[in-house]
Design a protein around this motif. Structure first.
Motif, PDB file in Angstrom:
ATOM      1  N   GLY A  56       0.788  -1.229   0.000  1.00 18.41           N
ATOM      2  CA  GLY A  56       0.000   0.000   0.000  1.00 18.41           C
ATOM      3  C   GLY A  56       0.814   1.270   0.000  1.00 18.41           C
ATOM      4  N   GLY A  57       2.152   1.158   0.051  1.00 17.00           N
ATOM      5  CA  GLY A  57       2.962   2.337  -0.188  1.00 17.00           C
ATOM      6  C   GLY A  57       3.797   2.865   0.955  1.00 17.00           C
ATOM      7  N   VAL A  58       3.722   2.295   2.172  1.00 17.46           N
ATOM      8  CA  VAL A  58       4.521   2.854   3.262  1.00 17.46           C
ATOM      9  C   VAL A  58       6.005   2.698   2.963  1.00 17.46           C
ATOM     10  CG1 VAL A  58       2.732   2.427   4.990  1.00 17.46           C
ATOM     11  CG2 VAL A  58       4.551   0.721   4.636  1.00 17.46           C
ATOM     12  N   GLY A  59       6.803   3.575   3.576  1.00 11.93           N
ATOM     13  CA  GLY A  59       8.235   3.452   3.413  1.00 11.93           C
ATOM     14  C   GLY A  59       8.813   2.361   4.289  1.00 11.93           C
ATOM     15  N   LEU A  60       8.232   2.191   5.479  1.00 12.58           N
ATOM     16  CA  LEU A  60       8.747   1.246   6.475  1.00 12.58           C
ATOM     17  C   LEU A  60       7.587   0.702   7.278  1.00 12.58           C
ATOM     18  CD1 LEU A  60      11.397   0.214   8.104  1.00 12.58           C
ATOM     19  CD2 LEU A  60      10.906   2.137   9.629  1.00 12.58           C
ATOM     20  N   THR A  61       7.556  -0.601   7.482  1.00 16.54           N
ATOM     21  CA  THR A  61       6.573  -1.201   8.383  1.00 16.54           C
ATOM     22  C   THR A  61       7.314  -1.804   9.572  1.00 16.54           C
ATOM     23  OG1 THR A  61       4.698  -2.729   8.594  1.00 16.54           O
ATOM     24  CG2 THR A  61       6.515  -3.429   7.190  1.00 16.54           C
ATOM     25  N   LEU A 355      -4.564   0.472   9.480  1.00 18.09           N
ATOM     26  CA  LEU A 355      -5.439  -0.678   9.681  1.00 18.09           C
ATOM     27  C   LEU A 355      -6.711  -0.514   8.861  1.00 18.09           C
ATOM     28  CD1 LEU A 355      -5.373  -1.527  13.513  1.00 18.09           C
ATOM     29  CD2 LEU A 355      -4.411  -2.867  11.637  1.00 18.09           C
ATOM     30  N   ARG A 356      -7.242   0.697   8.845  1.00 14.64           N
ATOM     31  CA  ARG A 356      -8.471   0.981   8.086  1.00 14.64           C
ATOM     32  C   ARG A 356      -8.228   0.910   6.589  1.00 14.64           C
ATOM     33  NH1 ARG A 356     -12.469   1.267   5.721  1.00 14.64           N
ATOM     34  NH2 ARG A 356     -14.347   2.521   6.081  1.00 14.64           N
ATOM     35  N   GLU A 357      -7.097   1.454   6.145  1.00 14.68           N
ATOM     36  CA  GLU A 357      -6.774   1.489   4.710  1.00 14.68           C
ATOM     37  C   GLU A 357      -5.290   1.186   4.518  1.00 14.68           C
ATOM     38  OE1 GLU A 357      -8.980   4.962   2.541  1.00 14.68           O
ATOM     39  OE2 GLU A 357      -8.463   5.625   4.574  1.00 14.68           O
ATOM     40  N   PRO A 358      -4.914  -0.070   4.340  1.00 12.28           N
ATOM     41  CA  PRO A 358      -3.503  -0.384   4.133  1.00 12.28           C
ATOM     42  C   PRO A 358      -2.899   0.300   2.913  1.00 12.28           C
ATOM     43  CG  PRO A 358      -4.745  -2.365   4.643  1.00 12.28           C
ATOM     44  CD  PRO A 358      -5.749  -1.278   4.408  1.00 12.28           C
ATOM     45  N   ASP A 359      -3.720   0.676   1.934  1.00 15.63           N
ATOM     46  CA  ASP A 359      -3.229   1.321   0.717  1.00 15.63           C
ATOM     47  C   ASP A 359      -3.328   2.836   0.765  1.00 15.63           C
ATOM     48  OD1 ASP A 359      -6.000   1.471   0.629  1.00 15.63           O
ATOM     49  OD2 ASP A 359      -6.133   1.080  -1.530  1.00 15.63           O
ATOM     50  N   LEU A 360      -3.435   3.405   1.961  1.00 19.13           N
ATOM     51  CA  LEU A 360      -3.650   4.840   2.104  1.00 19.13           C
ATOM     52  C   LEU A 360      -2.519   5.651   1.478  1.00 19.13           C
ATOM     53  CD1 LEU A 360      -5.367   7.148   3.261  1.00 19.13           C
ATOM     54  CD2 LEU A 360      -4.116   6.874   5.426  1.00 19.13           C
ATOM     55  N   VAL A 361      -1.278   5.228   1.646  1.00 15.92           N
ATOM     56  CA  VAL A 361      -0.158   6.005   1.107  1.00 15.92           C
ATOM     57  C   VAL A 361      -0.207   6.024  -0.419  1.00 15.92           C
ATOM     58  CG1 VAL A 361       2.346   6.242   1.039  1.00 15.92           C
ATOM     59  CG2 VAL A 361       1.216   5.492   3.147  1.00 15.92           C
ATOM     60  N   ASN A 362      -0.557   4.906  -1.030  1.00 20.10           N
ATOM     61  CA  ASN A 362      -0.718   4.907  -2.489  1.00 20.10           C
ATOM     62  C   ASN A 362      -1.832   5.856  -2.922  1.00 20.10           C
ATOM     63  OD1 ASN A 362       1.334   3.098  -2.979  1.00 20.10           O
ATOM     64  ND2 ASN A 362      -0.005   1.311  -3.171  1.00 20.10           N
ATOM     65  N   ARG A 363      -2.878   5.943  -2.138  1.00 16.98           N
ATOM     66  CA  ARG A 363      -3.968   6.883  -2.444  1.00 16.98           C
ATOM     67  C   ARG A 363      -3.473   8.324  -2.346  1.00 16.98           C
ATOM     68  NH1 ARG A 363      -9.525   4.685  -1.295  1.00 16.98           N
ATOM     69  NH2 ARG A 363      -9.288   2.447  -0.873  1.00 16.98           N
TER      70      ARG A 363
END
Length: 407
Positions: A56-61, A355-363
């Motif tokens: 989903g776009g995060v830099g680091l998990t 948690l709500r939107e794992p792809d939020l960063v891509n959005r």
């Protein structure tokens, strides 16, 4: 909330350095306990939990929580760092890397936050006290315990490197072991680990030194540091600011993730918003369920939610140290992340929003969204017993791990 930032402010969606590591952006998936390791080892569910925000776009998990010793788990189904855990952790880091993200291992010792009944080992603390988490009295850690746990931080960091992690986050918050020693309320010792701040900070500094010595410059080293405990008599900003300065002088960490609250005494101080008492109570059998519903409000104290609710305290750290800082706490909007950059923070950490939107960063990057759909209901919190998730998206767990209520 600001609507624009100066042109020279770092772009939150552009690549950035974290110690020796280059991240594809400045958004970190914060460590939120996954509830996905029923056998204290990596599962496919845990891998998927981190693969999704990576895709989903995060830099680091950040994988949470990897205890440095078996009694350092908050309960026995958590992973503790040992050779048997490495193959599964390698599968996890490979899956995250395949999605283009980096991955950090949060290591630490739960101390008085450990559930002694579940672990079937005493919970170690600075001083003896009754712990409602395991319905047991904690054991005052001996100097031998302290030396063993300090060394275990270094050994856990070595295993993190072997497992393919790009970073290690040392848990120095929430009244876990090191944080409990920092707390004047919890630390009543009269030896070299009690009394003055220098004495109370010795374990935090030693753990950070053990990790740095173990990994060198091969991976990034961060620390999750309490700014304040949210408890009368606990650590407050004047002391935590000094500890931040000492960590900078020691050269042991590349960045600090600034947090607050006590998992032992006041957990909602970190989360803010509604306390889901009814949902927490449902995880207990009777008659404990009735007790949680009747008296849980004394433990789960509600605080108003607002965006970037830790920012005011965190500003004081930005003025005090040159270390890279990761701003945590109520960051759900892209404008808030950009505001953090404008105020000199280097990264932002998100938990519930992802948690709500794992792809939020891509959005964010695509321009199709600028804010999270998370409503901060905190109903995700009780799901740690069955697989942490947003119940508005995933009403049922992917794999049920029954709550551990062993006496």
């Amino acid at each position: 909330m600001v609507t624009s930032v100066p042109d020279d402010v770092p772009d939150v969606l552009a690549p950035a350095r974290l110690g020796p590591l280059t991240l594809r952006n400045r958004i970190v998936k914060a460590a939120t306990f996954e509830g996905a390791t029923p056998d204290a080892l990596v599962t496919d569910q845990l891998i998927e939990y981190h693969r999704r925000p990576a895709a989903g776009g995060v830099g680091l998990t950040t994988v949470a929580y990897l205890a440095v010793a078996p009694e350092g788990r908050t309960e026995r189904r958590q992973i503790w760092m040992r050779p048997e855990a490495v193959p599964g952790l390698r599968r996890l880091t490979d899956a995250v890397h395949a999605e283009g993200a980096a991955v950090s291992a949060q290591v630490g010792h739960a101390g008085p936050v450990a559930n002694a009944a579940s672990n079937r080992r005493p919970a170690l603390a600075p001083s003896r006290r009754f712990s409602p988490l395991g319905m047991r009295t904690t054991k005052a850690a001996t100097e031998a315990d302290i030396a063993r746990i300090t060394e275990a931080h270094g050994e856990a960091a070595k295993l993190a490197v072997e497992s393919g992690f790009d970073a290690v986050e040392i848990h120095l918050g929430h009244n876990y072991f090191a944080s409990a020693f920092l707390s004047p309320k919890l630390n009543r010792r009269r030896d070299r680990y009690g009394g003055s701040l220098a004495n109370r900070a010795a374990i935090a500094r030693a753990a950070a030194r053990a990790v740095r010595d173990a990994v060198g410059d091969r991976i990034a080293v961060t620390a999750k540091l309490n700014m304040d405990d949210g408890v009368p008599g606990g650590i407050w900003l004047d002391e935590s600011l000094q500890l931040a300065r000492w960590l900078q002088e020691d050269g042991t960490v590349d960045a600090l993730e600034l947090t607050a609250g006590s998992s032992l005494l006041n957990p909602m101080y970190l989360f803010r918003g509604k306390a889901p008492l009814r949902q927490f109570a449902a995880t207990f059998p009777q008659p404990q369920r009735l007790g949680v519903r009747a008296f849980g409000g004394r433990f789960l104290i509600e605080y108003p939610y607002q965006e970037a609710y830790l920012l005011e305290s965190a500003r004081q750290f930005r003025a005090a140290v040159d270390l890279q800082l990761i701003l945590l706490g109520g960051i759900a909007d892209l404008a808030t992340a950009r505001r953090a950059m404008a105020e000199g923070f280097d990264f932002v950490a998100m938990g519930r929003a992802l948690l709500r939107e794992p792809d939020l960063v891509n959005r964010y990057a695509a321009g199709t969204s600028s804010t999270s759909l998370c409503i901060h209901c905190n109903r995700c919190m009780p799901t740690i017993y069955s697989g942490t998730r947003c119940v508005l998206v995933d009403p049922a767990p992917l794999r049920v791990a029954p709550p551990d209520r062993d006496a």
